[in-house]
Design a protein around this motif. Structure first.
Motif, PDB file in Angstrom:
ATOM      1  N   VAL A  99       7.373  45.112  -4.954  1.00 54.67           N
ATOM      2  CA  VAL A  99       7.467  44.564  -6.298  1.00 54.67           C
ATOM      3  C   VAL A  99       8.900  44.697  -6.798  1.00 54.67           C
ATOM      4  CG1 VAL A  99       5.075  45.257  -6.798  1.00 54.67           C
ATOM      5  CG2 VAL A  99       6.972  46.700  -7.577  1.00 54.67           C
ATOM      6  N   ILE A 100       9.229  43.857  -7.755  1.00 47.56           N
ATOM      7  CA  ILE A 100      10.484  43.985  -8.485  1.00 47.56           C
ATOM      8  C   ILE A 100      10.134  44.063  -9.964  1.00 47.56           C
ATOM      9  CG2 ILE A 100      12.626  42.838  -9.167  1.00 47.56           C
ATOM     10  CD1 ILE A 100      12.727  41.581  -6.392  1.00 47.56           C
ATOM     11  N   TYR A 124       8.750  34.954  -3.809  1.00 48.92           N
ATOM     12  CA  TYR A 124       8.755  35.668  -5.085  1.00 48.92           C
ATOM     13  C   TYR A 124       7.990  34.880  -6.144  1.00 48.92           C
ATOM     14  CZ  TYR A 124      12.686  38.010  -2.815  1.00 48.92           C
ATOM     15  OH  TYR A 124      13.485  38.700  -1.929  1.00 48.92           O
ATOM     16  N   VAL A 125       7.504  35.591  -7.160  1.00 50.56           N
ATOM     17  CA  VAL A 125       6.902  34.913  -8.301  1.00 50.56           C
ATOM     18  C   VAL A 125       7.093  35.770  -9.549  1.00 50.56           C
ATOM     19  CG1 VAL A 125       4.577  35.873  -7.895  1.00 50.56           C
ATOM     20  CG2 VAL A 125       4.858  33.750  -9.201  1.00 50.56           C
ATOM     21  N   GLU A 126       7.527  35.126 -10.609  1.00 49.05           N
ATOM     22  CA  GLU A 126       7.770  35.802 -11.875  1.00 49.05           C
ATOM     23  C   GLU A 126       6.455  35.927 -12.640  1.00 49.05           C
ATOM     24  OE1 GLU A 126      10.945  35.210 -15.592  1.00 49.05           O
ATOM     25  OE2 GLU A 126      10.624  33.624 -14.107  1.00 49.05           O
ATOM     26  N   VAL A 127       6.209  37.104 -13.208  1.00 51.22           N
ATOM     27  CA  VAL A 127       5.000  37.307 -14.016  1.00 51.22           C
ATOM     28  C   VAL A 127       5.355  38.076 -15.289  1.00 51.22           C
ATOM     29  CG1 VAL A 127       3.414  37.269 -12.047  1.00 51.22           C
ATOM     30  CG2 VAL A 127       4.353  39.438 -12.799  1.00 51.22           C
ATOM     31  N   ALA A 138       0.835  46.473 -15.301  1.00 55.25           N
ATOM     32  CA  ALA A 138       1.050  45.517 -14.215  1.00 55.25           C
ATOM     33  C   ALA A 138       0.918  46.185 -12.856  1.00 55.25           C
ATOM     34  CB  ALA A 138       2.420  44.865 -14.368  1.00 55.25           C
ATOM     35  N   LEU A 139       1.526  47.360 -12.702  1.00 52.50           N
ATOM     36  CA  LEU A 139       1.492  48.042 -11.415  1.00 52.50           C
ATOM     37  C   LEU A 139       0.085  48.481 -11.033  1.00 52.50           C
ATOM     38  CD1 LEU A 139       4.735  50.217 -11.575  1.00 52.50           C
ATOM     39  CD2 LEU A 139       4.363  48.090 -10.311  1.00 52.50           C
ATOM     40  N   ILE A 198       8.066  41.462 -12.054  1.00 58.92           N
ATOM     41  CA  ILE A 198       7.327  41.858 -13.251  1.00 58.92           C
ATOM     42  C   ILE A 198       8.295  42.045 -14.405  1.00 58.92           C
ATOM     43  CG2 ILE A 198       5.798  43.595 -14.245  1.00 58.92           C
ATOM     44  CD1 ILE A 198       5.011  44.290 -11.294  1.00 58.92           C
ATOM     45  N   CYS A 199       8.227  41.154 -15.377  1.00 60.60           N
ATOM     46  CA  CYS A 199       9.125  41.223 -16.528  1.00 60.60           C
ATOM     47  C   CYS A 199       8.516  42.119 -17.605  1.00 60.60           C
ATOM     48  CB  CYS A 199       9.373  39.837 -17.100  1.00 60.60           C
ATOM     49  SG  CYS A 199      10.128  38.693 -15.931  1.00 60.60           S
ATOM     50  N   ALA A 200       9.336  42.958 -18.196  1.00 64.09           N
ATOM     51  CA  ALA A 200       8.857  43.863 -19.232  1.00 64.09           C
ATOM     52  C   ALA A 200      10.022  44.254 -20.122  1.00 64.09           C
ATOM     53  CB  ALA A 200       8.225  45.114 -18.616  1.00 64.09           C
TER      54      ALA A 200
END
Length: 260
Positions: free
Chosen positions: A176-177, A107-110, A166-167, A142-144
């Protein structure tokens, strides 16, 4: 990874619930190792839950080797809190998605609000990072979220702009999360009202359906015990912060989600 009996937002089965934890920059390396060992011990809890829940943790870059060592053989995934959009080159201090994948990260946070505010990350940058992550086989978190408290419709519109951008960068068919984190609720005394979150979450579900991705939606922003129960059916899990520094708090959330 979404299991075979869960088909994301587009299939009939509900996605498997998921809990993520970002340590940000709260722990040093020794403290992170201690915490990771405690999280590894939660594997027995995960295995004994009445309904499966996925768990992933995001320590600082220097602790990824420790995560690989201490979480090996458990059901706990791990990843990083950021990634660069370029695969290689003269990018001093940056880390590529391929390098993260080599560490065993999943995983990676963006796009976290703090990176947008302090480091000037834009929707375009977040989309490029999402593309890099999914191309390398990583799952971007994906933080929003809206910056200021607003009515649910306005909050949904602002958040949708971020998520759709982002998508657009996600590789077709990728996993994706999306982490809905209203900025004004991060570090606040309580999470955003359930009705507010449900309205925004419904809009974000639509965005996930509109793209060729396998997506799950989680809520963050002072999330803790009781949060998921209020949001069950609207989100697929939670994104935790300081509450999870005490792994007993993390255990409580995992058990609550499984029962829900």
């Amino acid at each position: 990874m979404i299991p075979e009996n869960s088909t994301g937002t587009t299939g009939r089965a509900a996605p498997r619930p998921v809990v993520g934890v970002s340590l940000k920059l709260y722990f040093g390396l020794a403290q992170t190792r201690t915490w990771l060992a405690e999280v590894a011990a939660l594997d027995a809890v995960l295995a004994g839950l009445p309904h499966p829940v996925d768990l992933f943790v995001l320590p600082s870059f220097p602790a990824l080797a420790d995560a690989r060592e201490l979480l090996a053989g458990t059901g706990v995934g791990y990843g990083a809190q950021d990634v660069h959009w370029a695969g290689r080159g003269a990018w001093t201090g940056e880390v590529s998605a391929d390098m993260l994948a080599e560490t065993g990260a999943r995983y990676v946070e963006v796009g976290h609000a703090e990176r947008r505010r302090h480091f000037g990350e834009t929707d375009r940058i977040v989309a490029a990072k999402t593309q890099a992550a999914t191309t390398a086989g990583l799952v971007p978190v994906i933080c929003a979220g809206e910056r200021r408290a607003a009515d649910p419709a306005a909050a949904a519109a602002e958040t949708l702009t971020q998520v759709r951008a982002a998508l657009a960068g996600a590789a077709p068919g990728s996993e994706v999360i999306v982490a809905y984190e209203p900025v004004w609720a991060i570090g606040a005394g309580e999470p955003a009202p359930a009705r507010h979150v449900r309205t925004v979450a419904a809009a974000l579900r639509g965005a996930l359906r509109d793209h060729d991705v396998r997506g799950r939606l989680i809520y963050g922003g002072t999330a803790g015990p009781g949060t998921y129960k209020e949001l069950a059916g609207a989100v697929d899990g939670l994104f935790l912060g300081r509450l999870a520094h005490d792994t007993e708090g993390l255990r409580t959330v995992l058990e609550e989600i499984s029962r829900s």
